[in-house]
Write a protein that holds these residues in place. Structure first.
Motif, PDB file in Angstrom:
ATOM      1  N   UNK B  87       0.849  -1.189   0.000  1.00 38.37           N
ATOM      2  CA  UNK B  87       0.000   0.000   0.000  1.00 38.37           C
ATOM      3  C   UNK B  87       0.887   1.243   0.000  1.00 38.37           C
ATOM      4  N   UNK B  88       2.042   1.101   0.663  1.00 38.34           N
ATOM      5  CA  UNK B  88       2.985   2.219   0.684  1.00 38.34           C
ATOM      6  C   UNK B  88       3.412   2.639  -0.709  1.00 38.34           C
ATOM      7  N   UNK B  89       3.444   1.675  -1.638  1.00 34.09           N
ATOM      8  CA  UNK B  89       3.800   2.030  -3.010  1.00 34.09           C
ATOM      9  C   UNK B  89       2.792   3.019  -3.584  1.00 34.09           C
ATOM     10  N   UNK B 167       7.735  12.981 -12.118  1.00 32.29           N
ATOM     11  CA  UNK B 167       6.715  12.072 -12.642  1.00 32.29           C
ATOM     12  C   UNK B 167       7.363  10.823 -13.225  1.00 32.29           C
ATOM     13  N   UNK B 168       8.452  11.054 -13.956  1.00 35.99           N
ATOM     14  CA  UNK B 168       9.112   9.928 -14.604  1.00 35.99           C
ATOM     15  C   UNK B 168       9.689   8.976 -13.561  1.00 35.99           C
ATOM     16  N   UNK B 169      10.317   9.537 -12.543  1.00 40.96           N
ATOM     17  CA  UNK B 169      10.957   8.684 -11.556  1.00 40.96           C
ATOM     18  C   UNK B 169       9.893   7.968 -10.714  1.00 40.96           C
ATOM     19  N   UNK B 170       8.743   8.595 -10.573  1.00 43.21           N
ATOM     20  CA  UNK B 170       7.660   7.954  -9.823  1.00 43.21           C
ATOM     21  C   UNK B 170       7.302   6.617 -10.449  1.00 43.21           C
ATOM     22  N   UNK B 171       7.031   6.640 -11.755  1.00 41.31           N
ATOM     23  CA  UNK B 171       6.595   5.393 -12.372  1.00 41.31           C
ATOM     24  C   UNK B 171       7.736   4.398 -12.531  1.00 41.31           C
ATOM     25  N   UNK B 172       8.946   4.918 -12.760  1.00 41.15           N
ATOM     26  CA  UNK B 172      10.121   4.035 -12.773  1.00 41.15           C
ATOM     27  C   UNK B 172      10.199   3.245 -11.479  1.00 41.15           C
ATOM     28  N   UNK B 173      10.109   3.995 -10.403  1.00 41.48           N
ATOM     29  CA  UNK B 173      10.252   3.400  -9.081  1.00 41.48           C
ATOM     30  C   UNK B 173       9.119   2.414  -8.813  1.00 41.48           C
ATOM     31  N   UNK B 174       7.896   2.797  -9.192  1.00 37.58           N
ATOM     32  CA  UNK B 174       6.743   1.943  -8.925  1.00 37.58           C
ATOM     33  C   UNK B 174       6.859   0.614  -9.651  1.00 37.58           C
ATOM     34  N   UNK B 175       7.216   0.691 -10.934  1.00 39.05           N
ATOM     35  CA  UNK B 175       7.320  -0.539 -11.726  1.00 39.05           C
ATOM     36  C   UNK B 175       8.415  -1.428 -11.137  1.00 39.05           C
ATOM     37  N   UNK B 176       9.533  -0.815 -10.818  1.00 42.50           N
ATOM     38  CA  UNK B 176      10.638  -1.609 -10.306  1.00 42.50           C
ATOM     39  C   UNK B 176      10.256  -2.275  -8.980  1.00 42.50           C
ATOM     40  N   UNK B 177       9.609  -1.489  -8.128  1.00 44.15           N
ATOM     41  CA  UNK B 177       9.252  -2.032  -6.821  1.00 44.15           C
ATOM     42  C   UNK B 177       8.217  -3.142  -6.956  1.00 44.15           C
ATOM     43  N   UNK B 178       7.261  -2.941  -7.869  1.00 45.14           N
ATOM     44  CA  UNK B 178       6.231  -3.959  -8.054  1.00 45.14           C
ATOM     45  C   UNK B 178       6.865  -5.268  -8.503  1.00 45.14           C
TER      46      UNK B 178
END
Lengths: 156, 334, 214
Positions: B87-89, B167-178
């Motif tokens: 959920x933190x993601x 914005x770019x780093x947000x989705x980068x980070x999210x995908x990687x973490x997922x």
């Protein structure tokens, strides 16, 4: 004399594994029930009914265990002399309810947890939620049946 | 890694119970049909918002009620979730928002009250990090982004760069973490969000009349639609975008939404369909008995509900025609 | 009206000079007033057109902004617009229309980005609505017109004041000062004529007396 010990392993498995299955199942339903009750305490009665359902496997296991114990004289006047062969026969007879009781208890619990989610939204569908769980129950009943038939077949 | 998924039992059942309090399409319809903003608010106070609305003295402050509600729900789901990291993601978005605000405030030399106290990093720490130029507590990607922003801004002084980089780093980070946490459902969500954002960005940049070069820099990577292909579309008419996506999952949405956009110049339909698309995706996980899916679904449902309430109330207060309110109301999750 | 002047020839000359001056001033002021009104009418018409146009555009832009605002959380919206890309530097000059000083605005838009593609949009594309783009675009397009409107409106206001002042002066000259001067001149002339006649009569009388004595 070693037959007794092997037969008692059968008792232990029947009661223990089926009981664990029930315990895990009830635990799973309990968690879900708590989640529901924390938002909607009025549904306590319904959730309690659902939670009790996976308890049957434990009862079946206990029943099978009792039957064996009666046969071999643990509950009764005196122990019966058992050969190793007879002991293994009792152990084998205990296995169906032990195995099916364990797994069906857990999976029934999971189905019932979903039923809890179901009655969170539609309390009137409680019956259907139970029916789904009872489908799992069938196989515990079959296993108990097999265990009992096998026990009848053992000559002492 | 095999974990016992039944740890989700409690959270999922609780969320299921909470779902019953979500507003239904009919309630929004009643709010739209109300004659004034106050009337619409009255309809709303028959729901779970009653307590918060009772303390509201001026209808124009309804935003605070909505913001509080979102915060409350977020914290609740975070608290009951057996794996709060997942959920933190979803809270990372708020960290990014707060970083944007903090950077811009710093560059402007002001303090801002736009911070949202939800997020995986404590606000005070973030504030400190930005003022002290010390980003050690951030995940590595964010740290690098932060340094990049500072460097770039000193040269170009372009505020847009703050948003673009973050914005770019947000989705980068999210995908990687997922991927790291093996949460395919969440990854699917983020990928879809990237695709939909990219589609919208393409049309927006095209309408702003900016270059293909610029577009390929602002498109988010890691979606299912290739960035180069999308960037090339800026030189083509919108029709060819529609035909390019004809066999993709987005065919319906693009067909209707983009056509409306190119014909009437209004993005509202595409944005609504995009939200509906995400809702439909999350609905697939609605009946998962043990898993993070219903929790994510509920959070999204709440977000959409709040968006809908905002649309109705803003519309009603400013006396927009019922039709233009209705056409912006998103599908509800339940 | 009571006129308290010394009915002397010197006074008469002085007054006559004042009268011609007043008449000349009156004519000039009247011309100025007419020209002012003409200019004023042009400006007013321009103002009206501009205003109608801008009001239409603004309503449109606000409607769009409202919709963008409706679909975005308020924090997101304000963050998006927190740091503008453009800075407007405004120089105000004075401009003389018929001796009225009206403002003239000169402005330079400074891009804070500097990079070639920096746009009027100071925000990213995630979490912002495309409806925001259109409202920002409309607003940015009408900014020059808004400045022009401000310029014209202020000029109109200043001109109106000046016209009012000039008209009051013209009226004062026409209805008060000039009639009064004329009357005074007339009075003095009469008075002088009167005393001249008196002197003549006296002279003739003396002549008669002298002749009778001889």
């Amino acid at each position: 004399m070693e037959g007794i010990a092997i037969a008692m392993l059968g008792v232990a498995l029947a009661v223990g594994l089926a009981g664990s299955g029930s315990a895990i199942g009830i635990g799973i339903v309990g968690q879900s029930a708590c989640g529901l009750i924390s938002e909607d305490p009025d549904k306590f009665g319904q959730t309690l009914l659902l939670q009790a359902l996976p308890g049957t496997q434990g009862i079946y296991g206990l029943l099978a265990g009792f039957l064996i114990m009666q046969d071999i004289g643990i509950v009764g006047e005196e122990l019966i002399e058992l050969t190793a062969y007879q002991g293994y026969a009792y152990l084998m007879a205990a296995l169906p309810i032990a195995i099916a009781g364990f797994s069906s208890g857990i999976y029934q619990g999971r189905v019932l947890a979903s039923s809890i989610n179901l009655i969170a939204k539609r309390p009137e569908e409680l019956g259907k939620g139970i029916v789904y769980a009872v489908m799992v129950e069938t196989y515990a009943v079959f296993a108990l049946l097999a265990t009992i038939l096998m026990l009848f077949g053992i000559d002492v | 890694m095999l974990i016992d998924d039944t740890i989700y039992g409690y959270a999922v059942a609780r969320v299921k119970a909470l779902e019953t309090h979500l507003l239904e399409q009919g309630q929004f319809e009643r709010m739209i049909n109300a004659s004034t903003g106050e009337e619409a608010l009255k309809v709303l106070s028959e729901s779970g918002y009653a307590a918060a609305l009772a303390e509201l003295d001026d209808i124009h402050n309804f935003e605070t009620v909505l913001a509080d509600e979102l915060r409350y729900v977020f914290n609740l789901v975070m608290k009951i979730s057996p794996l709060p990291e997942l959920i933190g993601m979803l809270a990372l978005r708020y960290d990014i928002h707060n970083l944007k605000v903090l950077f811009k405030a710093r560059f402007l030399g002001i303090t801002s009250d736009l911070l949202i106290p939800v997020g995986s990093v404590e606000l005070a720490k973030l504030e400190n990090a930005v003022t002290e130029d010390d980003f050690l507590l951030l995940p590595e990607k964010l740290r690098r982004a932060a340094n990049q922003i500072i460097e770039d801004f000193m040269v170009n002084r372009d505020p847009q760069i703050v948003d673009l980089i973050l914005d770019r780093v947000l989705y980068d980070q999210l995908i990687e973490e997922a991927r790291e946490r093996q949460a395919p459902f969440l990854e699917g969500l983020f990928v879809r969000q990237i695709d939909l954002t990219n589609l919208k960005t393409l049309i927006r940049v095209k309408q702003m009349g900016l270059s293909r070069d610029f577009l390929s820099r602002v498109l988010l990577p890691k979606g299912t639609l290739a960035v180069e292909k999308l960037a090339a579309m800026i030189e083509e008419p919108l029709e060819s975008l529609i035909s390019m996506l004809d066999i993709s999952d987005y065919a319906d949405l693009v067909g209707e939404g983009v056509r409306e956009w190119s014909e009437k110049g209004s993005a509202s339909l595409l944005e609504k369909l995009s939200d509906n698309y995400i809702t439909a995706y999350l609905r697939e996980g609605k009946w998962v008995p043990f898993g993070v899916e219903p929790l994510v679904g509920y959070l999204w449902a709440k977000e959409i509900e709040i968006k809908n309430i905002r649309i109705v109330l803003v519309g009603k207060i400013n006396q927009l025609p019922a039709e233009s309110i209705r056409e912006r109301i998103r599908d509800v999750y339940v | 009206m009571e006129i308290r002047v010394n009915p002397t020839r010197m006074e008469l000359n002085r007054l006559k000079k004042r009268l011609t001056m007043a008449q000349r001033g009156h004519k000039l002021l009247k011309d100025k007033r007419d020209e002012l009104i003409r200019q004023f009418m042009i400006l007013v018409r321009k103002n009206k057109d501009l205003r109608e146009h801008i009001e239409k555009e603004l309503t449109d832009a606000f409607a769009k902004f409202l919709l963008a605002r409706a679909v975005m959380p308020v924090e997101n919206l304000e963050e998006a617009l927190m740091y503008p890309t453009k800075v407007l530097r405004l120089d105000i000059h004075r401009q003389n229309i018929m001796s009225v000083y009206t403002p003239r605005f000169d402005w330079v838009e400074e891009q804070s980005g500097g990079a070639e593609e920096s746009s009027i949009y100071p925000y990213g594309f995630v979490d912002t609505s495309a409806e925001l783009d259109t409202s920002i675009e409309t607003l940015s397009k009408i900014l020059p017109q808004l400045m022009e409107l401000a310029e014209v409106e202020k000029s109109v206001q200043l001109m109106a004041e000046e016209i009012e002042k000039t008209r009051r002066r013209v009226n004062a000259l026409e209805h008060v000062l000039i009639p009064r001067l004329e009357e005074t001149v007339k009075y003095i002339t009469m008075k002088l004529d009167e005393s001249e006649r008196g002197a003549l009569t006296r002279l003739m009388k003396i002549k008669d007396v002298v002749r009778a004595k001889m």
